[in-house]
Scaffold this active site. Structure first.
Site, PDB file in Angstrom:
ATOM      1  N   HIS A  40      17.082 -99.294  47.874  1.00 44.14           N
ATOM      2  CA  HIS A  40      17.469 -99.862  49.094  1.00 44.14           C
ATOM      3  C   HIS A  40      17.058 -98.862  50.136  1.00 44.14           C
ATOM      4  O   HIS A  40      16.836 -99.372  51.458  1.00 44.14           O
ATOM      5  CB  HIS A  40      18.687-100.393  48.776  1.00 44.14           C
ATOM      6  N   ASP A  93      -5.298-100.453  75.538  1.00 41.83           N
ATOM      7  CA  ASP A  93      -5.106-100.442  74.101  1.00 41.83           C
ATOM      8  C   ASP A  93      -4.467 -98.996  73.590  1.00 41.83           C
ATOM      9  O   ASP A  93      -4.398 -98.180  74.577  1.00 41.83           O
ATOM     10  CB  ASP A  93      -6.213-100.844  73.156  1.00 41.83           C
ATOM     11  N   TRP A 135      18.052 -91.537  47.579  1.00 38.34           N
ATOM     12  CA  TRP A 135      16.648 -91.279  48.514  1.00 38.34           C
ATOM     13  C   TRP A 135      16.722 -90.041  48.631  1.00 38.34           C
ATOM     14  O   TRP A 135      15.413 -89.667  49.081  1.00 38.34           O
ATOM     15  CB  TRP A 135      16.907 -92.500  49.396  1.00 38.34           C
ATOM     16  N   SER A 170       1.035 -92.194  56.864  1.00 31.93           N
ATOM     17  CA  SER A 170       1.141 -93.412  57.741  1.00 31.93           C
ATOM     18  C   SER A 170       1.905 -93.044  59.211  1.00 31.93           C
ATOM     19  O   SER A 170       1.187 -93.283  60.343  1.00 31.93           O
ATOM     20  CB  SER A 170       1.836 -94.692  57.037  1.00 31.93           C
ATOM     21  N   SER A 171       3.136 -92.577  59.092  1.00 31.67           N
ATOM     22  CA  SER A 171       3.845 -92.354  60.209  1.00 31.67           C
ATOM     23  C   SER A 171       3.349 -91.422  61.161  1.00 31.67           C
ATOM     24  O   SER A 171       3.487 -91.355  62.156  1.00 31.67           O
ATOM     25  CB  SER A 171       5.403 -91.780  59.719  1.00 31.67           C
ATOM     26  N   HIS A 205      17.511 -84.615  58.874  1.00 29.52           N
ATOM     27  CA  HIS A 205      18.399 -84.770  59.890  1.00 29.52           C
ATOM     28  C   HIS A 205      17.475 -85.251  61.323  1.00 29.52           C
ATOM     29  O   HIS A 205      17.906 -86.407  62.020  1.00 29.52           O
ATOM     30  CB  HIS A 205      19.132 -83.725  60.547  1.00 29.52           C
ATOM     31  N   GLU A 207      14.871 -87.051  60.970  1.00 30.72           N
ATOM     32  CA  GLU A 207      14.624 -88.427  60.507  1.00 30.72           C
ATOM     33  C   GLU A 207      15.468 -89.385  60.870  1.00 30.72           C
ATOM     34  O   GLU A 207      15.514 -90.332  61.307  1.00 30.72           O
ATOM     35  CB  GLU A 207      14.603 -88.389  58.864  1.00 30.72           C
ATOM     36  N   TYR A 236      17.178 -89.293  63.802  1.00 32.80           N
ATOM     37  CA  TYR A 236      16.994 -89.437  65.063  1.00 32.80           C
ATOM     38  C   TYR A 236      15.729 -90.159  65.282  1.00 32.80           C
ATOM     39  O   TYR A 236      15.733 -90.887  66.177  1.00 32.80           O
ATOM     40  CB  TYR A 236      17.121 -88.228  65.817  1.00 32.80           C
ATOM     41  N   SER A 293      18.278 -99.027  76.587  1.00 30.00           N
ATOM     42  CA  SER A 293      18.239 -98.694  78.016  1.00 30.00           C
ATOM     43  C   SER A 293      17.204 -99.593  78.656  1.00 30.00           C
ATOM     44  O   SER A 293      17.039 -99.507  80.024  1.00 30.00           O
ATOM     45  CB  SER A 293      17.712 -97.208  77.900  1.00 30.00           C
ATOM     46  N   HIS A 327      24.884 -79.780  57.773  1.00 27.82           N
ATOM     47  CA  HIS A 327      26.038 -80.525  57.576  1.00 27.82           C
ATOM     48  C   HIS A 327      25.792 -81.689  56.604  1.00 27.82           C
ATOM     49  O   HIS A 327      26.926 -82.199  56.437  1.00 27.82           O
ATOM     50  CB  HIS A 327      26.655 -81.186  58.982  1.00 27.82           C
ATOM     51  N   HIS A 328      24.850 -81.863  56.142  1.00 32.77           N
ATOM     52  CA  HIS A 328      24.609 -82.763  55.186  1.00 32.77           C
ATOM     53  C   HIS A 328      25.351 -82.165  53.800  1.00 32.77           C
ATOM     54  O   HIS A 328      25.117 -82.866  52.763  1.00 32.77           O
ATOM     55  CB  HIS A 328      23.272 -83.470  54.959  1.00 32.77           C
ATOM     56  N   THR A 354      24.911 -87.009  73.298  1.00 37.28           N
ATOM     57  CA  THR A 354      25.085 -88.498  72.740  1.00 37.28           C
ATOM     58  C   THR A 354      26.089 -89.419  73.569  1.00 37.28           C
ATOM     59  O   THR A 354      25.994 -90.479  74.139  1.00 37.28           O
ATOM     60  CB  THR A 354      25.288 -88.803  71.458  1.00 37.28           C
ATOM     61  N   LYS A 384      24.867 -90.395  77.054  1.00 30.21           N
ATOM     62  CA  LYS A 384      23.952 -91.773  76.900  1.00 30.21           C
ATOM     63  C   LYS A 384      24.837 -92.927  76.812  1.00 30.21           C
ATOM     64  O   LYS A 384      24.605 -93.709  77.602  1.00 30.21           O
ATOM     65  CB  LYS A 384      23.105 -91.595  75.556  1.00 30.21           C
ATOM     66  N   ARG A 404      30.725 -92.524  46.835  1.00 25.38           N
ATOM     67  CA  ARG A 404      29.674 -93.339  46.830  1.00 25.38           C
ATOM     68  C   ARG A 404      28.654 -93.391  45.545  1.00 25.38           C
ATOM     69  O   ARG A 404      28.831 -92.408  44.797  1.00 25.38           O
ATOM     70  CB  ARG A 404      28.776 -92.878  48.096  1.00 25.38           C
TER      71      ARG A 404
END
Lengths: 189, 532, 365
Positions: free
Chosen positions: B79, B108, B144, B171-172, B255, B257, B259, B270, B304-305, B330, B333, B452
């Site tokens: 998932h 293009d 994951w 790809s990315s 991390h 990722e 963002y 925005s 921090h993860h 943040t 914003k 979890r």
């Protein structure tokens, strides 16, 4: 549009991504250096015995070092002769571990050390250790292994008890290994 | 340049597009590729969503009812992979493909053939990933995050997982290179960097994050592969390696990722808020700087993860302070968005509703994020449903809601037809209510002590899980409305004007709706006075 | 038309949801973090509440402004859009104020964190080792060592083998066979490590969790003030039965603790083949020996279980590399292994009829 400009920039970006792929690998030695400096993963330092013997001894306090032994997937018995010793910072300490191969095969093992608390591990150095080396044990062989260590005088005051833990792993791909002695690791179920 | 373009104009006329399947297979047109990305991500959104439904069904009541725990773990793992790499990231790239050229006045993307490749790698990579469900040992079930040594217990699917991640990364990265090359080289004359729409800005920064972080992930999973098959010991303690090192390398990617997923959403919001407030975006420059500093800081907060792995005090303090500091840009914003709405002349069409919901609900996710930055308390929050609630608030009511807003905002431009506004509003209200019923109780569950990634739980967690599951089912079903709206809109509807929205400003709104197959073949001239 | 219908459905759903709310209102809801039973856990709770109040206050203020604006600055009310798009003063204000709030937050957090790392001078040390999927506890100073795994009744319920309704089993999935008994008002150092994959040892009432990592040792400490039973779970995904390896800490007074230590040191190890099988094997191979098709092989009628005993002993002792079949040699005694293997060879229709002795197991080691 300037086609060469695009290709140029795209080429640079490809280089950047390849560099970052390399950086991923560079993180491995960087991590180890970082760990040595900060004790991040609880691994210990190594100093020569000359350096250790010249260290000043802090007579004002005593640090207790407890020894912990673990075995993983290896048919050995592994014990510390003394459960703990008390040393003064700067003073050379010694511990003896006994390893016995309980199987009827030759088995190669390797011990990995870990010190807790991790923050204190930078202040814990060994002059002599059996760890990280491959140890070949003949069937039934019993061997005493010594560790000589010194706790740095700069160890912060708040640490008075350290634990030195060793885990013996079987070296992968040497055939089936297993088992440890029932007396040592009997479970009460 | 202009000479070549005007020459081309004669034979490469508007709406002169190839026909049949070849139009899509070999497409180099940014609009077609953008469309394919968006459709692909919608399909993946439903595949990943179906897995979420399985998870919520199993958790509807205590006791194991429907699936085996191993399959449950596969569900949570796949998932996440599908939603992150298959739904949210491709949707962002799809929007970038569609919108960036027509926002900056380019004909293009800069590298159209690479664009085609970077899309077609995706279905291939997901075929690899999803095929593991039919293999001995099943689909990935170690989370994951692929932590060793657990990930090494995966059966035949292991190399497929690794190569799928490699292909998704390639790809990315190709998409990111394309976006940067386009924006740097193909802006219309007079379109300076500080005139770029904020969506374009957030995408440049995202693209740099992609190029800097995804290769690190590729390196980490390559090490997993060689550890398993080629005798290396990067992460194997027995060989002198360190399993925790994988976590450090993974989150060094992981991390940024986060963002990568959320910055394009910032850009979308925005664009939308000023349009429907009929008032320029407040603090354009500070928005750009805030985005850039969030991206920069994201490389210094990874640990921090993993506060609970046992780091030295100094490390924990450093990562705590660094993480807290991200709250500042943040916050800027959020405040700027509120100031954009302040004293505007607002109307509340569906894109605006989703954007407002984004601001509120993303903030809630941000608040819980700040709570977890406090390391001693994170020792309690870590790996509980509190975390699950947090990242679903930032990723579902954050990233996904912004993507919904973007679809409603731009679909009249893409199709030339207005979508059905009452269906859109229905989708919004159902989604917003149900998503909160789904995720808000999970805060309580986490605080009360539910870990979890568990398929079954103690009866004290029964009520909130049941409520959460009901919210989940309603949220899942509500998304069918989105499909319905999109299909209906593609087939017809009230004709959209060029500007579509009264307050819309920017180059994309000067084109007809839908824009011709080849647009801005003659670059527009941007005057000094025009706003971003 | 459709919209109307859907509206009806929503109303229905809302009504049933509120019904659910009221019927279960009698059940005890846990909405917040536990205060716990240690000085540290109370500090953690206080920190949690402070930061929760801070973010709630900020949230209420920001959203109030926003919703006021949404109500009043709307086109339908004739609002005319202002055209300002910049204010250095405002932007500086909402940069500096959050910085100040964060600095104020960081101070108590740092203090608590430093206290949590003070593992020095413990009264006793317990080493916790995570296994797939049970815990092992070694009392380093007492030479006491035992495994602790999911309670039998919970295990039966989750596998659908029990008549008991799950809602009637009070501590479903939070009870174990062997409690970790500790004295109150003692500084207990807890070392964590693991045998196979990463686990995390977590008892919420103690105020922290810590990863158990193979090859590494982590330390933490706790000081429990009130006697009681405190429950927790593994918090790091560790494979199929990650959700089924709970932790139960039983804090008792010092005399009771000493009595327990005495009992543990003298009581003989009880060997119950069926129970041993349930604890160590039935997770994968199932209580009926049928395994799980595609994932775990059946033992009933399996060539190994009804073939020569040597192969059977070998696989149980040494495991099967590359699969979930662990080597049980290091975990269990010869007596226990012999009991399990004999049981497997003579249950569920397997009728080899032989008896594997502890000596056979020792010979195969």
């Amino acid at each position: 549009m300037d086609k060469s400009g695009v290709n140029n920039l795209a080429g640079k970006l490809v280089m950047l991504s390849l560099t970052m792929f390399g950086f991923g690998y560079a993180l491995v030695p960087l991590y180890n250096v970082f760990c040595d400096l900060t004790g991040l993963n609880g691994k210990t330092g190594v100093v020569s015995s000359e350096v250790a013997e010249k260290m000043e001894v802090d007579m004002t306090r005593v640090v207790t070092v407890a020894f912990d032994t673990n075995i993983r997937e290896i048919p050995w018995e592994f014990e510390a002769l003394e459960k703990k010793v008390s040393v003064r910072p700067g003073e050379m300490g010694e511990a003896t571990f006994v390893v016995t191969n309980k199987s009827d095969r030759k088995v190669i093992g390797r011990a990995i050390p870990s010190v807790a608390p991790t923050q204190a591990s930078v202040f814990f150095s060994k002059t002599e250790c059996f760890c990280f080396d491959e140890q070949l044990m003949e069937p039934g062989e019993r061997r005493e292994m010594k560790v000589r260590f010194v706790v740095d005088v700069d160890l912060p005051q708040r640490y008075s008890a350290l634990t030195l833990s060793y885990t013996f792993f079987a070296i992968p791909n040497q055939g089936k290994v297993a088992v440890e002695d029932k007396e040592l690791f009997r479970s009460r179920i | 340049m202009s000479e070549a373009v005007s020459h081309e104009e004669h034979h490469d006329d508007h709406d002169h597009k190839p026909s049949g399947i070849g139009r899509w297979l070999f497409s180099t047109n940014h609009k077609d590729i953008g469309t394919m990305y968006l459709i692909f991500s919608l399909i993946m959104f439903f595949i990943g969503g179906a897995m979420a439904m399985v998870i919520r069904l199993e958790l509807f009541q205590p006791g194991l009812q429907y699936v085996d725990p191993q399959f449950f773990n596969s569900m949570t793992t796949v998932h996440a992979l599908v939603m992150i790499f298959g739904a949210v990231m491709p949707a962002g790239v799809g929007l970038a493909n569609w919108m960036i050229p027509i926002m900056i006045g380019a004909p293009d993307m800069a590298l159209p053939r690479m664009n085609n490749m970077s899309f077609w790698i995706l279905p291939f990579a997901f075929t690899l990933l999803l095929s593991t469900f039919f293999m001995e040992g099943g689909a990935p079930a170690g989370g994951w995050t692929m932590y060793p040594p657990l990930v090494g217990q995966l059966g035949d699917g292991f190399p497929f997982l690794i190569f799928a991640v490699h292909f998704l990364g390639i790809s990315s990265i190709m998409g990111a290179i394309n976006i940067i090359a386009t924006v740097f080289n193909m802006r219309a004359p007079g379109m300076t960097f500080m005139k770029l729409p904020l969506f374009v800005w957030t995408w440049i920064i995202t693209a740099f994050l992609l190029i800097a972080s995804l290769p690190v992930l590729a390196g980490a999973v390559t090490m997993l592969l060689t550890d398993k098959f080629f005798g290396t010991s990067f992460f194997i303690a027995a060989g002198g390696g360190d399993p925790v090192m994988f976590q450090h390398i993974f989150w060094f990617f992981g991390h940024p990722e986060v963002y990568i997923l959320i910055l394009p959403a910032f850009g979308i919001v925005s664009q939308i808020l000023p349009t429907f407030a009929r008032k320029p975006l407040f603090g354009y420059e500070s928005m750009v700087y805030a985005t850039a500093s969030i991206a920069f800081l994201s490389f210094f907060v990874w640990a921090h993860h993993m506060f609970t792995v046992g780091m030295p005090l100094t490390g924990e303090l450093f990562f705590m302070y660094a993480t807290m500091s991200i709250a500042v840009p943040t916050g800027v914003k959020i405040f700027n968005w509120v100031a954009t709405m302040w004293r505007g002349s607002m109307t509340f069409e569906t894109p605006m509703l989703f954007s407002i919901a984004f601001v509120v609900l993303f903030s809630i996710g941000g608040f819980t994020g700040l709570m977890m930055a406090i390391t001693p308390v994170d020792f309690q929050y870590h790996d509980t449903y509190f975390i699950v609630a947090h990242f679903h608030y930032v990723l579902v009511t954050g990233a996904v809601f912004a993507l919904f807003a973007a679809v409603y905002f731009w679909i009249p431009k893409w199709t030339g037809n207005m979508y059905d506004e009452s269906l859109g509003k229905l989708h919004f209200w159902l989604s917003t209510i149900s998503v909160n019923v789904l995720f808000f109780p999970q805060h309580f569950l986490g605080l009360a002590g539910m870990p979890r990634r568990i398929p079954d739980y103690s009866i004290q967690f029964a009520e909130w899980n049941q409520i959460s599951s009901i919210g989940g089912f309603v949220f899942g079903v509500s998304q069918l409305i989105l499909v319905w709206v999109v299909i209906k809109c593609v087939r017809g509807g009230e004709k959209a004007t060029d500007q579509v929205w009264e307050g819309a400003e920017g180059l994309e709104w000067t084109l007809p709706s839908p824009p011709p197959f080849h647009s801005f073949t003659v670059p527009p001239q941007i005057s000094d006075a025009s706003a971003h | 038309m459709f919209v109307k219908k859907l509206r009806n459905y929503i109303v229905c759903a809302a009504v049933s949801l509120s019904a659910l709310w009221s019927t279960s209102a009698s059940a005890e809801y846990a909405l917040n973090l536990t205060k716990g039973v240690t000085p540290i856990s109370r500090e953690v709770y206080d920190l949690h509440m402070i930061i929760l109040y801070v973010v709630t206050a900020i949230g209420v203020a920001v959203f109030a402004v926003m919703f006021w604006s949404i109500l009043h600055h709307r086109k339908s009310k004739g609002a005319v859009a202002a055209q300002f798009h910049h204010s250095t003063v405002a932007e500086l204000t909402w940069t500096i104020i959050p910085v100040l709030i964060l600095v104020v937050m960081a101070i108590p957090a740092t203090k608590t964190l430093i206290k949590m790392e003070e593992t020095t001078s413990p009264d006793m040390t317990i080493k916790v080792t995570g296994y797939q999927w049970k815990w092992k506890y070694d009392y380093m100073d007492e030479d006491i060592s035992f495994f602790s795994s999911l309670n039998e009744e919970s295990n039966k319920i989750r596998k659908g083998e029990s008549e008991t309704n799950v809602m009637d089993h009070e501590n479903y999935l939070l009870d174990v066979d062997n409690h970790v008994v500790v004295p109150v008002k003692k500084k207990i150092r807890i070392l964590t490590t693991a045998a196979d994959v990463i686990h995390a040892w977590w008892v919420p009432a103690l105020g922290w969790k810590r990863d158990a990592i193979p090859g590494f040792i982590n330390d933490n400490w706790t000081y429990i003030e009130e006697p009681g039973i405190y429950r927790g779970q593994c918090a790091e995904l560790c494979g199929r039965d990650h959700g089924f390896m709970p932790i139960v800490v039983e804090a008792v007074t010092e005399p009771e603790y000493l009595a327990w230590v005495e009992k543990m040191k003298t009581q003989p190890v009880e060997i119950n083949p069926e129970k041993l099988y349930a604890t160590h094997c039935s997770t994968c191979h199932q209580a009926n020996g049928q395994g799980l098709p595609g994932a775990f092989p059946a033992l009933a009628g399996s060539p190994i279980a009804i073939g020569p005993a040597a192969a059977h002993i070998d696989i149980v002792l040494n495991g099967k590399p590359g699969t979930a079949m662990l080597a049980y040699g290091p975990q269990l005694s010869n007596e226990e292994l012999a009991a399990i293997i004999t049981y497997e060879r003579n249950a569920w229709g397997n009728d080899v009829g032989d008896v594997v002795t502890p000596e056979d197991v020792q010979a195969a080691r």
